[in-house]
Design a protein around this motif. Structure first.
Motif, PDB file in Angstrom:
ATOM      1  N   SER A  58      11.013   8.383  -6.215  1.00 12.87           N
ATOM      2  CA  SER A  58      12.104   8.303  -7.011  1.00 12.87           C
ATOM      3  C   SER A  58      12.033   8.055  -8.529  1.00 12.87           C
ATOM      4  O   SER A  58      10.839   7.553  -8.861  1.00 12.87           O
ATOM      5  N   LYS A 114      13.385   6.142 -10.847  1.00 15.44           N
ATOM      6  CA  LYS A 114      13.137   4.726 -11.667  1.00 15.44           C
ATOM      7  C   LYS A 114      12.234   3.719 -10.898  1.00 15.44           C
ATOM      8  O   LYS A 114      11.406   3.165 -11.308  1.00 15.44           O
ATOM      9  N   THR A 115      12.377   3.639  -9.592  1.00 13.40           N
ATOM     10  CA  THR A 115      11.709   2.602  -8.666  1.00 13.40           C
ATOM     11  C   THR A 115      10.308   3.031  -8.230  1.00 13.40           C
ATOM     12  O   THR A 115       9.478   2.398  -7.997  1.00 13.40           O
ATOM     13  N   LEU A 146       3.809  -3.563  -5.042  1.00 17.88           N
ATOM     14  CA  LEU A 146       4.761  -2.849  -5.882  1.00 17.88           C
ATOM     15  C   LEU A 146       4.354  -2.146  -6.943  1.00 17.88           C
ATOM     16  O   LEU A 146       3.255  -2.017  -7.274  1.00 17.88           O
ATOM     17  N   TRP A 169       9.572   4.765  -5.851  1.00 16.62           N
ATOM     18  CA  TRP A 169       9.368   4.774  -4.311  1.00 16.62           C
ATOM     19  C   TRP A 169       9.002   6.005  -3.627  1.00 16.62           C
ATOM     20  O   TRP A 169       9.626   7.081  -4.368  1.00 16.62           O
ATOM     21  N   HIS A 198      14.690  15.237  -2.031  1.00 18.12           N
ATOM     22  CA  HIS A 198      15.473  14.231  -2.261  1.00 18.12           C
ATOM     23  C   HIS A 198      16.131  14.316  -3.370  1.00 18.12           C
ATOM     24  O   HIS A 198      15.774  14.737  -4.217  1.00 18.12           O
ATOM     25  N   PRO A 199      17.453  13.906  -3.697  1.00 15.18           N
ATOM     26  CA  PRO A 199      18.205  14.230  -4.895  1.00 15.18           C
ATOM     27  C   PRO A 199      17.710  13.384  -6.071  1.00 15.18           C
ATOM     28  O   PRO A 199      17.834  13.898  -7.375  1.00 15.18           O
ATOM     29  N   ASP A 200      16.853  12.335  -5.901  1.00 19.17           N
ATOM     30  CA  ASP A 200      16.484  11.317  -6.685  1.00 19.17           C
ATOM     31  C   ASP A 200      14.982  11.681  -7.121  1.00 19.17           C
ATOM     32  O   ASP A 200      14.445  10.637  -7.502  1.00 19.17           O
ATOM     33  N   THR A 249      14.029  -7.253   2.015  1.00 18.68           N
ATOM     34  CA  THR A 249      13.796  -6.589   3.451  1.00 18.68           C
ATOM     35  C   THR A 249      12.414  -6.331   3.835  1.00 18.68           C
ATOM     36  O   THR A 249      12.236  -6.288   5.295  1.00 18.68           O
TER      37      THR A 249
END
Lengths: 162, 377
Positions: B301, B303-304, B359, B306, B312-314, B117
């Motif tokens: 976040s 795991k990623t 990344l 980001w 945020h919950p993550d 994306t």
């Protein structure tokens, strides 16, 4: 290439659920909410959470073998981007070919890329669930709602009566 | 001498009609097969292809780049077909081939970044004598149109991605918006008007060698700075763009600075080397945590990794949160996250920041390169 699904279970009673988290934000929570429903209302057994190394490519062979060895069904999420939607569908096809009924969950913005990947993998028409977009930005309550909405489709793809 | 009436000239005869039909049939054939980027392509025959393959001493079946999860490879032959279709002259092909080799060394393309994306594009920089030999533009309108070598070498990559890997938009290519660079992005360094040594000598090449450097980029942003001869003011003007929050997917970003000769001279005249400039930018490319809170990018976040809000919950804390200065957040992981080259006309203080896709984990050197004319494997 093989484009038949693995044999479907009659019921989920006592079956071990493999949850394959592709690391995208909220994927863990979405998978765990779905597993909780399957355990509480459909008698499913233990749920085991696994994490992919990278969301953009299919699951590594060693992890795939481990999950196939340890689980009876698999749910994988969440393909909410270009590369990971395709990879999530490829994962589902790989698990089906290894004999494990699997629900791949993309978001509904990525139907086209999921379908294109199914064709690349020699399994055109592979059935997966497309959850309403978005997922990453949702609160915990909203993720729970997405999980409840997904449930009938998850059961249908697994071939289990709701 | 024959004379033609106006009516005869404007009313095509049967022969002209047949010719037009034939021309359209050839052109439409490529669109019907989805073998284009939307623009017409050059028809390629085996004989025409042979002229491209003759410019390199390589096995046509040698694989240059593989995307494993798509079960697809790009061979020398496929690279040549797409270079020919893109409108390259045969003598450009060694540059195209080296570009594919550089792209193949980049981590993200093989991992599906061109299905993503984010909508990144391959971006090529050419150094060395080949620039003059094939007419690559490095002075004036470098990101614009008008120069066959630049336009068609960049396009050869795009057509290869579409035709060899099936990266069609709306299908496997899920770019949300993409970038104009997806049509073509190939620039050359203006080595002749740079106060510093050429980019490829930074990697240990001799200036007399020709090299392609490949980046994966998203945005090219211009910096209007005609106002100052002060190197610190000028560097801070670049910093402001580099540290923008919109570029932050993960904790860090990277950028290629494309300086015009005038800007490069501001730094060089003050005694700054390229390393001095990148170190200055590295130290200043930070944001107060409050500004990241304001846009909801003050945490990661799990795991990623980001960037997202600490609400945020993550979410989990970012790297800076555990440092001695938790309220000052770096947006660059290494000084080498800033790469520096010179290109453009020597006529104004208008440079560019090219945002290099970053990344997690961030790379020390956010690019790959390949020498033009290198032997095969």
């Amino acid at each position: 290439m093989d484009s038949t699904l693995s044999p479907r279970p009659v019921s989920l009673r006592g079956l071990t659920i493999g949850l394959l988290d592709n690391t995208k934000p909220n994927a863990t929570m979405l998978l765990e909410e779905i597993a909780k429903e399957l355990q509480e209302h459909h008698g499913a057994g233990e749920a085991r959470l696994y994490t992919k190394e990278y969301f953009g490519t299919p699951v590594a062979e060693r992890l795939l073998e481990q999950i196939v060895d340890e689980c009876d069904i698999v749910i994988t999420a969440v393909g909410d981007c270009g590369s990971c939607s395709a990879a999530t569908v490829a994962d589902g096809i790989m698990f089906e070919r290894a004999g494990v009924p699997t629900v791949s969950i993309t978001s509904d913005s990525f139907l086209m890329s999921g379908q294109a990947m199914a064709t690349v993998q020699g399994f055109p028409g592979f059935d997966f669930y497309a959850v309403q977009h978005p997922v990453a930005s949702l609160s915990a309550d909203e993720i729970r709602e997405r999980a409840l909405t997904a449930l009938p489709e998850v059961l249908r793809i697994l071939g289990v009566e709701g | 001498m024959t004379t033609t009436t106006l009516a005869e000239a404007t009313m095509p005869g049967a022969e002209a009609e047949a010719e037009a039909d034939q021309l359209r049939e050839v052109l439409e054939h490529y669109w019907e097969h989805d073998w284009t980027d939307g623009l017409p392509v050059v028809p390629v025959t085996e004989g025409y292809l042979a002229r491209f393959l003759a410019t390199v001493e390589r096995d046509p079946e040698e694989i240059l780049f593989t995307i494993t999860h798509l079960n697809r490879h790009l061979t020398v032959r496929l690279a040549a077909i797409n270079a020919a279709m893109a409108g390259c002259r045969p003598e450009y092909f060694p540059v195209v081939l080296a570009a594919w080799e550089a792209i193949a060394k980049e981590p993200h393309p093989a991992r599906g970044i061109w299905q993503s994306t984010t909508g990144t594009a391959p971006f090529l920089v050419v150094n060395g004598p080949v620039r003059g030999e094939i007419g690559l533009n490095s002075q004036g309108n470098i990101f614009g149109s008008g120069f066959r070598a630049n336009a068609t070498i960049g396009r050869a990559i795009r057509l290869g991605l579409i035709n060899a890997f099936g990266l069609h938009p709306h299908k496997l290519d899920q770019a949300t918006q993409g970038t104009p660079a997806k049509y073509s992005a190939c620039i050359a360094e203006n080595e002749e008007q740079s106060p510093w040594a050429p980019l490829h000598t930074d990697y240990g090449f001799d200036a007399s060698e020709s090299v392609v450097t490949a980046y994966v980029i998203r945005s090219v942003m211009h910096i209007e700075a005609r106002h100052t001869m002060d190197p610190e003011q000028l560097a801070l003007d670049f910093v402001d763009t580099i540290r923008r929050t919109g570029s932050l997917i993960h904790e860090y970003t990277s950028a290629l600075l494309v300086l015009v000769p005038e800007h490069a001279d501001v730094f060089a005249s003050a005694g700054w080397s390229k390393d001095d400039l990148r170190n200055f930018i590295f130290e200043h490319a930070t944001r107060p945590r409050s500004e990241l809170v304001a846009v909801g990018k003050d945490a990661l976040s799990h795991k990623t990794r980001w960037r997202l809000s600490s609400d945020h919950p993550d979410s989990m804390p970012d790297t800076a949160a555990a440092s001695d200065t938790p309220d000052t957040v770096r947006v660059l992981s290494h000084p080498t996250s800033i790469q520096i080259m010179v290109a453009g006309a020597n006529n104004a203080g208008v440079s560019a920041v090219v945002e290099v896709f970053t990344l997690n984990p961030p790379r020390v050197q956010p690019f790959s390169y390949s020498r033009i004319g290198a032997a095969g494997h």
